[in-house]
Design a protein around this motif. Structure first.
Motif, PDB file in Angstrom:
ATOM      1  N   VAL A  41       0.842  -1.197   0.000  1.00 38.72           N
ATOM      2  CA  VAL A  41       0.000   0.000   0.000  1.00 38.72           C
ATOM      3  C   VAL A  41       0.875   1.244   0.000  1.00 38.72           C
ATOM      4  N   ASP A  42       1.907   1.229   0.825  1.00 41.10           N
ATOM      5  CA  ASP A  42       2.811   2.383   0.894  1.00 41.10           C
ATOM      6  C   ASP A  42       3.446   2.675  -0.463  1.00 41.10           C
ATOM      7  N   VAL A  43       3.818   1.612  -1.180  1.00 44.34           N
ATOM      8  CA  VAL A  43       4.450   1.790  -2.487  1.00 44.34           C
ATOM      9  C   VAL A  43       3.481   2.463  -3.465  1.00 44.34           C
ATOM     10  N   HIS A  44       2.243   1.976  -3.507  1.00 43.29           N
ATOM     11  CA  HIS A  44       1.269   2.527  -4.448  1.00 43.29           C
ATOM     12  C   HIS A  44       0.835   3.939  -4.040  1.00 43.29           C
ATOM     13  N   ILE A  45       0.730   4.186  -2.748  1.00 43.36           N
ATOM     14  CA  ILE A  45       0.409   5.544  -2.293  1.00 43.36           C
ATOM     15  C   ILE A  45       1.538   6.493  -2.682  1.00 43.36           C
ATOM     16  N   GLY A  46       2.772   6.009  -2.587  1.00 43.03           N
ATOM     17  CA  GLY A  46       3.911   6.838  -2.982  1.00 43.03           C
ATOM     18  C   GLY A  46       3.844   7.209  -4.457  1.00 43.03           C
ATOM     19  N   ARG A  47       3.491   6.244  -5.311  1.00 48.65           N
ATOM     20  CA  ARG A  47       3.353   6.534  -6.743  1.00 48.65           C
ATOM     21  C   ARG A  47       2.205   7.508  -6.995  1.00 48.65           C
ATOM     22  N   LEU A  48       1.096   7.287  -6.291  1.00 48.31           N
ATOM     23  CA  LEU A  48      -0.061   8.182  -6.439  1.00 48.31           C
ATOM     24  C   LEU A  48       0.296   9.588  -5.992  1.00 48.31           C
ATOM     25  N   ARG A  49       0.984   9.702  -4.884  1.00 47.67           N
ATOM     26  CA  ARG A  49       1.370  11.017  -4.361  1.00 47.67           C
ATOM     27  C   ARG A  49       2.265  11.757  -5.355  1.00 47.67           C
ATOM     28  N   ARG A  50       3.223  11.050  -5.949  1.00 45.92           N
ATOM     29  CA  ARG A  50       4.131  11.699  -6.898  1.00 45.92           C
ATOM     30  C   ARG A  50       3.394  12.141  -8.158  1.00 45.92           C
ATOM     31  N   ALA A  51       2.461  11.318  -8.627  1.00 44.44           N
ATOM     32  CA  ALA A  51       1.702  11.680  -9.825  1.00 44.44           C
ATOM     33  C   ALA A  51       0.858  12.925  -9.584  1.00 44.44           C
ATOM     34  N   LEU A  52       0.230  12.990  -8.415  1.00 44.65           N
ATOM     35  CA  LEU A  52      -0.596  14.155  -8.100  1.00 44.65           C
ATOM     36  C   LEU A  52       0.254  15.391  -7.845  1.00 44.65           C
ATOM     37  N   ARG A  53       1.419  15.197  -7.253  1.00 49.43           N
ATOM     38  CA  ARG A  53       2.308  16.337  -6.998  1.00 49.43           C
ATOM     39  C   ARG A  53       2.784  16.955  -8.315  1.00 49.43           C
ATOM     40  N   ARG A  54       3.101  16.084  -9.280  1.00 46.78           N
ATOM     41  CA  ARG A  54       3.531  16.595 -10.583  1.00 46.78           C
ATOM     42  C   ARG A  54       2.416  17.399 -11.253  1.00 46.78           C
ATOM     43  N   ALA A  55       1.185  16.916 -11.113  1.00 51.78           N
ATOM     44  CA  ALA A  55       0.058  17.575 -11.784  1.00 51.78           C
ATOM     45  C   ALA A  55      -0.418  18.816 -11.051  1.00 51.78           C
ATOM     46  N   LEU A  56      -0.420  18.767  -9.717  1.00 54.12           N
ATOM     47  CA  LEU A  56      -0.973  19.858  -8.917  1.00 54.12           C
ATOM     48  C   LEU A  56       0.076  20.861  -8.451  1.00 54.12           C
ATOM     49  N   GLY A  57       1.316  20.387  -8.349  1.00 50.95           N
ATOM     50  CA  GLY A  57       2.361  21.262  -7.835  1.00 50.95           C
ATOM     51  C   GLY A  57       2.411  21.307  -6.326  1.00 50.95           C
ATOM     52  N   ARG A  58       1.720  20.386  -5.673  1.00 52.21           N
ATOM     53  CA  ARG A  58       1.713  20.333  -4.203  1.00 52.21           C
ATOM     54  C   ARG A  58       1.288  18.941  -3.754  1.00 52.21           C
ATOM     55  N   ASP A  59       1.554  18.622  -2.504  1.00 49.76           N
ATOM     56  CA  ASP A  59       1.126  17.351  -1.928  1.00 49.76           C
ATOM     57  C   ASP A  59      -0.303  17.478  -1.402  1.00 49.76           C
ATOM     58  N   VAL A  60      -1.140  16.465  -1.661  1.00 44.87           N
ATOM     59  CA  VAL A  60      -2.499  16.472  -1.133  1.00 44.87           C
ATOM     60  C   VAL A  60      -2.789  15.223  -0.294  1.00 44.87           C
ATOM     61  N   ILE A  61      -1.861  14.272  -0.291  1.00 45.12           N
ATOM     62  CA  ILE A  61      -2.047  13.060   0.510  1.00 45.12           C
ATOM     63  C   ILE A  61      -1.209  13.186   1.781  1.00 45.12           C
ATOM     64  N   ARG A  62      -1.890  13.039   2.895  1.00 45.77           N
ATOM     65  CA  ARG A  62      -1.231  13.182   4.205  1.00 45.77           C
ATOM     66  C   ARG A  62      -1.000  11.804   4.810  1.00 45.77           C
ATOM     67  N   THR A  63       0.220  11.575   5.279  1.00 47.32           N
ATOM     68  CA  THR A  63       0.560  10.332   5.969  1.00 47.32           C
ATOM     69  C   THR A  63       0.403  10.521   7.473  1.00 47.32           C
ATOM     70  N   VAL A  64      -0.325   9.613   8.092  1.00 48.17           N
ATOM     71  CA  VAL A  64      -0.476   9.630   9.547  1.00 48.17           C
ATOM     72  C   VAL A  64       0.294   8.424  10.081  1.00 48.17           C
ATOM     73  N   PRO A  65       1.446   8.648  10.708  1.00 43.16           N
ATOM     74  CA  PRO A  65       2.284   7.539  11.156  1.00 43.16           C
ATOM     75  C   PRO A  65       1.512   6.509  11.971  1.00 43.16           C
ATOM     76  N   LYS A  66       1.731   5.248  11.647  1.00 40.77           N
ATOM     77  CA  LYS A  66       1.142   4.091  12.327  1.00 40.77           C
ATOM     78  C   LYS A  66      -0.371   3.970  12.143  1.00 40.77           C
ATOM     79  N   GLU A  67      -0.974   4.873  11.356  1.00 41.84           N
ATOM     80  CA  GLU A  67      -2.419   4.799  11.150  1.00 41.84           C
ATOM     81  C   GLU A  67      -2.793   4.623   9.692  1.00 41.84           C
ATOM     82  N   GLY A  68      -2.318   5.491   8.800  1.00 44.40           N
ATOM     83  CA  GLY A  68      -2.685   5.351   7.405  1.00 44.40           C
ATOM     84  C   GLY A  68      -2.555   6.639   6.636  1.00 44.40           C
ATOM     85  N   TYR A  69      -3.519   6.896   5.744  1.00 41.86           N
ATOM     86  CA  TYR A  69      -3.427   8.036   4.829  1.00 41.86           C
ATOM     87  C   TYR A  69      -4.760   8.774   4.737  1.00 41.86           C
ATOM     88  N   ALA A  70      -4.678  10.053   4.377  1.00 44.24           N
ATOM     89  CA  ALA A  70      -5.874  10.863   4.185  1.00 44.24           C
ATOM     90  C   ALA A  70      -5.595  11.915   3.125  1.00 44.24           C
TER      91      ALA A  70
END
Length: 230
Positions: free
Chosen positions: A194-223
């Motif tokens: 999951v972390d690997v695919h979220i990382g790819r998703l985050r990079r794709a969105l960052r390239r398109a948007l110019g900013r990060d929109v996925i937040r990592t919550v340590p030991k819990e997950g993503y939002a």
């Protein structure tokens, strides 16, 4: 509290698309991917309606209708059939559903029926349950992600992950929840995947948007970070 809708489907992609539309209208949803648990789940969770994804040759709808009758819930729960074009319409009539729609259907037809039959959500839920993303949108029918009108190249798994995050924006989704909606039930998936695919998703969105929109919550997950996406 907004109304809860139990969606019976074995198609995770279809559930995510339908859930995204319904949550945008202020409803809550729960996926029931084991049809014989639909009535028990709806009763236990206090669902206002059961929406059944009906495929040709399936007995799911008849079984659910029978289960509602046996438990005396037929008058309390609205039963809605979303019918594939080749499904036997006579079987739909015999199931005594409250309403049926032939797929594909315009979302506004389903929403109009729901608003009239079980009402809308509370003002609070409809006002903030799902934020509007001005520059990040899901093209439901085309199963695409658009940033300022331009498509973003995502794999099917990354698309399902983003759909889940946007469908309940602001809430932290655990890795187990994301595995359940993004991968086939028969697949063995480690949390690290999951972390690997979220990382790819985050990079794709960052390239398109110019900013990060996925937040990592340590030991819990993503939002999805609402503050940055609005």
């Amino acid at each position: 509290m907004s109304a809860l809708l139990a969606i019976v489907s074995r198609d995770a992609d279809y559930y995510l698309m339908l859930s995204y539309i319904l949550k945008g209208a202020g409803y809550r949803t729960v996926l029931v991917d084991i049809p014989n648990e639909a009535v028990a789940t709806a009763e236990a969770r206090g669902a206002a309606a059961i929406i059944v994804d009906c495929q040709p040759g399936s007995q799911i709808l008849a079984d659910i209708a029978s289960g509602l009758e046996e438990k005396g819930l037929a008058g309390d729960l609205t039963l809605i059939a979303l019918v594939a074009e080749k499904a036997a319409y006579l079987d739909i009539l015999k199931a005594n559903v409250d309403e049926s729609f032939t797929r594909p259907l315009p979302p506004e037809r389903l929403l109009s029926y729901l608003h009239g039959e079980i009402g809308n959500s509370s003002d609070e839920a409809s006002g903030r349950l799902v934020p509007i993303f001005d520059d990040l949108r899901l093209d439901v029918s085309g199963r695409r992600v658009l940033v300022r009108g331009m498509p973003v190249n995502l794999s099917p798994i990354e698309f399902r992950l983003l759909s889940a995050l946007m469908g309940d924006a602001g809430r932290v989704h655990s890795r187990e929840e994301l595995i359940a909606v993004a991968w086939p039930k028969s697949a063995f998936v480690e949390p690290r995947t999951v972390d690997v695919h979220i990382g790819r998703l985050r990079r794709a969105l960052r390239r398109a948007l110019g900013r990060d929109v996925i937040r990592t919550v340590p030991k819990e997950g993503y939002a999805i970070d609402i503050a940055q996406s609005m």
